[in-house]
Design a protein around this motif. Structure first.
Motif, short mmCIF file in Angstrom:
data_model
loop_
_atom_site.label_atom_id
_atom_site.label_comp_id
_atom_site.label_asym_id
_atom_site.label_seq_id
_atom_site.Cartn_x
_atom_site.Cartn_y
_atom_site.Cartn_z
N PRO A 192 0.82 -1.23 0.00
CA PRO A 192 0.00 0.00 0.00
C PRO A 192 0.85 1.27 0.00
N ILE A 193 1.39 1.58 -1.16
CA ILE A 193 2.19 2.80 -1.32
C ILE A 193 1.40 3.81 -2.15
N VAL A 194 0.89 3.36 -3.29
CA VAL A 194 0.07 4.21 -4.15
C VAL A 194 -1.39 4.18 -3.69
N TRP A 195 -1.82 3.03 -3.22
CA TRP A 195 -3.22 2.85 -2.83
C TRP A 195 -3.32 2.59 -1.33
N GLY A 196 -4.51 2.81 -0.78
CA GLY A 196 -4.73 2.59 0.64
C GLY A 196 -5.32 1.22 0.91
N GLN A 197 -4.96 0.67 2.04
CA GLN A 197 -5.42 -0.67 2.38
C GLN A 197 -6.93 -0.73 2.56
N ASN A 198 -7.56 0.42 2.78
CA ASN A 198 -9.00 0.46 3.02
C ASN A 198 -9.83 0.21 1.75
N ILE A 199 -9.19 0.17 0.58
CA ILE A 199 -9.97 0.00 -0.66
C ILE A 199 -10.25 -1.47 -0.98
N ILE A 200 -9.63 -2.39 -0.24
CA ILE A 200 -9.87 -3.80 -0.51
C ILE A 200 -10.73 -4.39 0.61
N PRO A 201 -11.50 -5.43 0.31
CA PRO A 201 -12.37 -6.05 1.32
C PRO A 201 -11.57 -6.55 2.53
N ASP A 202 -12.18 -6.53 3.69
CA ASP A 202 -11.51 -6.94 4.92
C ASP A 202 -10.97 -8.36 4.86
N ARG A 203 -11.68 -9.23 4.15
CA ARG A 203 -11.26 -10.63 4.13
C ARG A 203 -9.94 -10.86 3.38
N TYR A 204 -9.51 -9.85 2.64
CA TYR A 204 -8.24 -9.97 1.93
C TYR A 204 -7.10 -9.19 2.59
N HIS A 205 -7.37 -8.57 3.71
CA HIS A 205 -6.34 -7.76 4.37
C HIS A 205 -5.14 -8.60 4.79
N TRP A 206 -5.36 -9.86 5.11
CA TRP A 206 -4.25 -10.70 5.56
C TRP A 206 -3.19 -10.86 4.48
N LEU A 207 -3.63 -10.78 3.20
CA LEU A 207 -2.67 -10.88 2.10
C LEU A 207 -1.71 -9.70 2.09
N ILE A 208 -2.20 -8.55 2.53
CA ILE A 208 -1.37 -7.36 2.59
C ILE A 208 -0.52 -7.36 3.85
N GLU A 209 -1.10 -7.83 4.95
CA GLU A 209 -0.42 -7.75 6.24
C GLU A 209 0.73 -8.73 6.38
N ILE A 210 0.79 -9.77 5.55
CA ILE A 210 1.93 -10.69 5.62
C ILE A 210 3.16 -10.13 4.90
N ASN A 211 2.99 -9.00 4.24
CA ASN A 211 4.09 -8.33 3.55
C ASN A 211 4.96 -7.61 4.58
N PRO A 212 6.21 -8.03 4.79
CA PRO A 212 7.05 -7.40 5.83
C PRO A 212 7.29 -5.91 5.60
N ILE A 213 7.33 -5.48 4.35
CA ILE A 213 7.62 -4.08 4.06
C ILE A 213 6.48 -3.17 4.53
N LEU A 214 5.28 -3.71 4.68
CA LEU A 214 4.15 -2.92 5.17
C LEU A 214 4.46 -2.32 6.54
N TYR A 215 5.15 -3.09 7.37
CA TYR A 215 5.51 -2.62 8.71
C TYR A 215 6.35 -1.35 8.65
N VAL A 216 7.31 -1.33 7.74
CA VAL A 216 8.20 -0.17 7.61
C VAL A 216 7.47 1.00 6.95
N VAL A 217 6.69 0.73 5.91
CA VAL A 217 5.94 1.77 5.23
C VAL A 217 4.97 2.47 6.19
N ASP A 218 4.24 1.67 6.98
CA ASP A 218 3.33 2.24 7.97
C ASP A 218 4.10 3.03 9.02
#
Length: 266
Positions: A192-218
């Motif tokens: 989620p650099i160009v787009w926000g995590q809120n635009i995808i359904p909640d049931r798919y958030h885990w696919l984004i959250e397993i990305n280690p770089i998300l921790y640093v970006v956030d």
């Protein structure tokens, strides 16, 4: 722990070599140019402006909670650019320094570290750009900005481990180096650099959250934009550091195991 301390001691002992190689890397990139080190900043700033024009001016996109898109984007792009450039350079680092690798006494494990030191110049410059954009949008500085130091260290640990793996394997399988541009491009758009995590359904958030770089970006966004502390989120922190330390240890093992064969293959 003893091996880690010994490794850190060796890096410190070879700091002069690392700095000299980083200077050579920066100098070789911009040798013969009138702009010199200005080109370090010119390309990422141009990328930021292109994304701003396309998404803010063209598509009228805003960040989450109505935040200006350029501010949301640049705060995520700062750590990503450092990560992607270090990974791309390090993957071909051993091959590109074959003349040094063939010298028995040369510590090839420091090659990815030299790219990190070289990339630090552009990273600091881009942080200042993000800081300026935040000020223009009415976000004054706060003590949260010091979190960047922590997240930068976290990014370096993960990047270095991954760089060792890719640099070592690329010596034997050159397809890895050729495919890095594709992998990094996919990874960029999955983060989620160009787009926000809120635009995808909640049931798919885990696919984004397993990305280690998300921790640093956030983390960078929390420091520069949201002015929030993320340290209390122990679950996310433990997950990231579990991945980062695992990759760091595995990368060091793979590199050390394959290092004696580098000279024969090159």
């Amino acid at each position: 722990m003893r091996r880690l301390l010994f490794f850190l001691h060796n890096i410190y002992h070879r700091r002069d070599i690392i700095i000299a190689m980083a200077r050579r890397e920066l100098g070789s990139r911009y040798a013969g140019t009138l702009g010199g080190f200005l080109w370090v900043v010119a390309q990422p700033v141009a990328t930021v402006l292109v994304f701003w024009f396309v998404f803010s001016v063209g598509f009228k996109v805003t960040g989450p909670t109505g935040m200006p898109f350029i501010l949301y984007f640049v705060c995520g792009y700062v750590p990503w650019l450092f990560f992607s450039e270090v990974l791309a350079a390090s993957t071909n680092g051993v091959i590109g320094n074959a003349h040094l690798v063939k010298k028995i006494a040369f510590p090839t494990e420091i090659i990815p570290i030299t790219y990190m030191v070289a990339g630090l110049v552009a990273h600091i410059a881009l942080i200042m750009v993000a800081f300026g954009i935040a000020l223009i949008n009415g976000l004054p500085p706060s003590f949260h900005i010091f979190q960047i130091i922590y997240y930068f260290i976290a990014l370096c640990v993960f990047s270095l481990g991954l760089s060792w793996v890719l640099a070592a394997l690329n010596v034997f399988h050159r397809d890895i180096g050729q495919g890095m541009a594709v992998i990094l491009n996919l990874w960029f758009w999955m983060t989620p650099i160009v787009w926000g995590q809120n635009i995808i359904p909640d049931r798919y958030h885990w696919l984004i959250e397993i990305n280690p770089i998300l921790y640093v970006v956030d983390g960078y966004r929390n420091a520069l934009v949201y002015h929030e502390w993320i340290f209390p989120d122990l679950v996310q922190s433990m997950y990231f550091w579990g991945i980062a330390i695992g990759v760091f240890g595995f990368g060091g093992y793979i590199f050390k195991r394959l290092k004696p064969e580098f000279a024969d293959v090159l």
